[in-house]
Scaffold this active site. Structure first.
Site, short mmCIF file in Angstrom:
data_model
loop_
_atom_site.label_atom_id
_atom_site.label_comp_id
_atom_site.label_asym_id
_atom_site.label_seq_id
_atom_site.Cartn_x
_atom_site.Cartn_y
_atom_site.Cartn_z
N ASN A 42 -83.38 -5.18 27.61
CA ASN A 42 -82.58 -6.35 28.04
C ASN A 42 -81.25 -6.41 27.30
OD1 ASN A 42 -83.23 -7.19 25.49
ND2 ASN A 42 -84.25 -9.08 26.09
N ASP A 66 -85.80 -7.38 31.16
CA ASP A 66 -86.44 -8.11 30.07
C ASP A 66 -87.94 -8.12 30.34
OD1 ASP A 66 -87.44 -10.08 28.32
OD2 ASP A 66 -85.50 -11.09 28.30
N LEU A 81 -91.74 -0.90 22.76
CA LEU A 81 -90.93 -1.10 21.55
C LEU A 81 -89.93 -2.23 21.74
CD1 LEU A 81 -91.95 1.98 21.36
CD2 LEU A 81 -90.03 2.28 19.82
N THR A 100 -91.36 -12.61 23.98
CA THR A 100 -91.23 -11.16 24.12
C THR A 100 -92.49 -10.46 23.64
OG1 THR A 100 -88.85 -11.33 23.79
CG2 THR A 100 -89.84 -9.15 23.46
N ALA A 122 -95.99 -0.88 19.83
CA ALA A 122 -95.40 -0.89 18.50
C ALA A 122 -95.67 -2.23 17.84
CB ALA A 122 -93.89 -0.65 18.59
N TYR A 153 -92.20 -13.77 14.75
CA TYR A 153 -92.37 -12.32 14.83
C TYR A 153 -93.77 -11.91 14.38
CZ TYR A 153 -91.13 -7.35 14.30
OH TYR A 153 -91.06 -5.98 14.40
N THR A 183 -88.42 1.29 8.70
CA THR A 183 -87.90 2.58 9.16
C THR A 183 -86.37 2.51 9.17
OG1 THR A 183 -89.87 2.86 10.51
CG2 THR A 183 -88.02 4.27 11.04
N ARG A 194 -80.51 -5.44 8.13
CA ARG A 194 -81.58 -4.76 7.38
C ARG A 194 -81.00 -4.25 6.06
NH1 ARG A 194 -85.85 -4.10 11.10
NH2 ARG A 194 -87.11 -4.32 9.22
N1 UDP Z 1 -82.68 -7.48 1.55
C1 UDP Z 1 -81.73 -7.50 0.54
N2 UDP Z 1 -80.42 -7.44 0.89
C2 UDP Z 1 -79.99 -7.33 2.17
C3 UDP Z 1 -80.96 -7.29 3.21
C4 UDP Z 1 -82.31 -7.37 2.84
O1 UDP Z 1 -82.05 -7.59 -0.66
O2 UDP Z 1 -78.77 -7.26 2.39
C5 UDP Z 1 -84.10 -7.51 1.18
C6 UDP Z 1 -84.96 -8.49 1.97
O3 UDP Z 1 -84.96 -9.76 1.38
C7 UDP Z 1 -86.33 -7.82 1.89
C8 UDP Z 1 -85.98 -6.32 1.88
O4 UDP Z 1 -84.64 -6.24 1.46
O5 UDP Z 1 -86.98 -8.15 0.71
C9 UDP Z 1 -86.12 -5.64 3.23
O6 UDP Z 1 -85.41 -6.41 4.19
P1 UDP Z 1 -85.23 -5.93 5.69
O7 UDP Z 1 -84.60 -7.06 6.43
O8 UDP Z 1 -84.57 -4.60 5.72
O9 UDP Z 1 -86.73 -5.69 6.18
P2 UDP Z 1 -88.03 -6.63 6.21
O10 UDP Z 1 -87.80 -7.85 5.37
O11 UDP Z 1 -88.23 -6.97 7.63
O12 UDP Z 1 -89.08 -5.76 5.61
#
Ligand code: UDP
Length: 324
Positions: A42, A66, A81, A100, A122, A153, A183, A194
């Site tokens: 989507n 979607d 995914l 979703t 996934a 989520y 990943t 991320r």
């Molecule tokens: N995190 C961080 N700085 C950033 C982005 C994320 O310290 O700029 C931290 C976040 O709080 C988490 C870890 O890195 O503890 C992984 O975050 P991400 O969003 O990559 O993945 P998820 O939380 O979904 O595992």
């Protein structure tokens, strides 16, 4: 060691979420395995630029769709995914995220059932929440806040797993569930939020590195090629039960260690700045991959140095083109 994917050659395969980070790599892998691939997306978080190199590929079709809405066509194999996976994205419209995961997965399961197709769903390490068992094995039920900002989520994906398990248990559908841990790699969205993409882009732009909390929380980072290999192996391996199977790299790092790796490999002298830890951020996460090793013969091969170096090369190119 790349797997032998001749088992799925010639199959009609759908990749829901095919324009996303993982989805587009999966599409590439399936085309290399001589599948006929339809990618659905989507484009909420996916991007056509991830698929632009396939514009004239004879075995590839893209359809904007979607999965919250039903879809009908003939497939042998369906990968689901489709879902925003980055906390800022999935939290920006939590009700849509839940739809979703739950309605979208239900639509694909019904399509798989009608087609007598195999479905690979996934799922995510997020279903373990802030885990009290470490490392996480597949039989751990998790520790999830059902009302917090991550719940749309986490709980959506948990409900989707329940649907997958019930479709399989009722003898209706050959559905397999992969629990995907963090990943990273080329085609991550630079604005995704991320940690790996943020740190690389920040280093390349000589900006401060945003560490949330004290940076002692851990994650285990898997390079995208390894993950995709595991997903395709899962698709083509007959299973006596549908999983779930953890797919991830068991090498665990805290966020401050990741700062050092990215700074070293970019040659950057950006300093860390500490920001508030998001609510319900898991303190630790590491997959137990004994089951994937035993059932699929799969282990990740890429070191963090090699994987991060390849990802840095990708982001250097993206930034040199004036993005993001
Ligand atoms: N995190 C961080 N700085 C950033 C982005 C994320 O310290 O700029 C931290 C976040 O709080 C988490 C870890 O890195 O503890 C992984 O975050 P991400 O969003 O990559 O993945 P998820 O939380 O979904 O595992």
């Amino acid at each position: 060691m790349p797997g032998n994917f001749s088992f799925i050659a010639g199959q009609k395969v759908m990749v829901a979420g095919g324009a996303g980070f993982l989805g587009s790599h999966l599409v590439d892998k399936l085309l290399q395995a001589d599948c006929q691939v339809t990618a659905l997306d989507n484009l909420q978080t996916g991007s056509l630029s991830n698929l632009s190199h396939l514009n004239s590929h004879p075995n590839f079709i893209f359809s904007t769709h979607d999965i919250i809405e039903p879809f009908d066509s003939q497939f042998d194999l369906i990968f689901n995914l489709a879902c925003p996976a980055s906390p800022p994205h999935y939290q920006s419209d939590p009700i849509r995220t839940m739809k979703t995961s739950v309605i979208g997965t239900l639509n694909l399961l019904e399509l798989a059932k009608r087609n007598h197709a195999t479905m690979v769903h996934a799922s995510t390490s997020e279903i373990y929440g802030d885990p009290l068992q470490h490392p996480q094995k597949e039989d751990y039920w998790g520790n999830v806040n059902p009302l917090g900002p991550r719940a749309c989520y986490d709980e959506g994906k948990r409900a989707a797993e329940t649907l997958c398990s019930d479709f399989r248990r009722m003898g209706q559908t050959d559905v397999k569930v992969a629990r995907i841990f963090n990943t990273y790699g080329p085609r991550m969205d630079a604005k995704d939020g991320r940690v790996v993409s943020n740190f690389i882009v920040q280093c390349l732009q000589n900006a401060p590195l945003t560490v949330y909390g004290d940076g002692k929380q851990t994650r285990s980072f898997c390079y995208v090629d390894d993950l995709i290999e595991g997903l395709v192996l899962l698709a083509q391996t007959p299973l006596s039960e549908g999983g779930p199977i953890n797919l991830g790299n068991p090498n665990e790092f805290n966020i401050l260690e990741l700062v050092e790796v990215v700074r070293r490999l970019t040659g950057s002298s950006s300093e860390a700045v500490f920001e508030a830890l998001p609510q319900d951020d898991p303190r630790q996460r590491r997959p137990d991959i004994a089951k994937a090793k035993q059932v699929l013969g799969w282990t990740p091969q890429t070191t963090i140095e090699d994987g991060i170096a390849k990802t840095i090369r990708y982001f250097r190119q993206v930034l040199s083109q004036g993005e993001p």
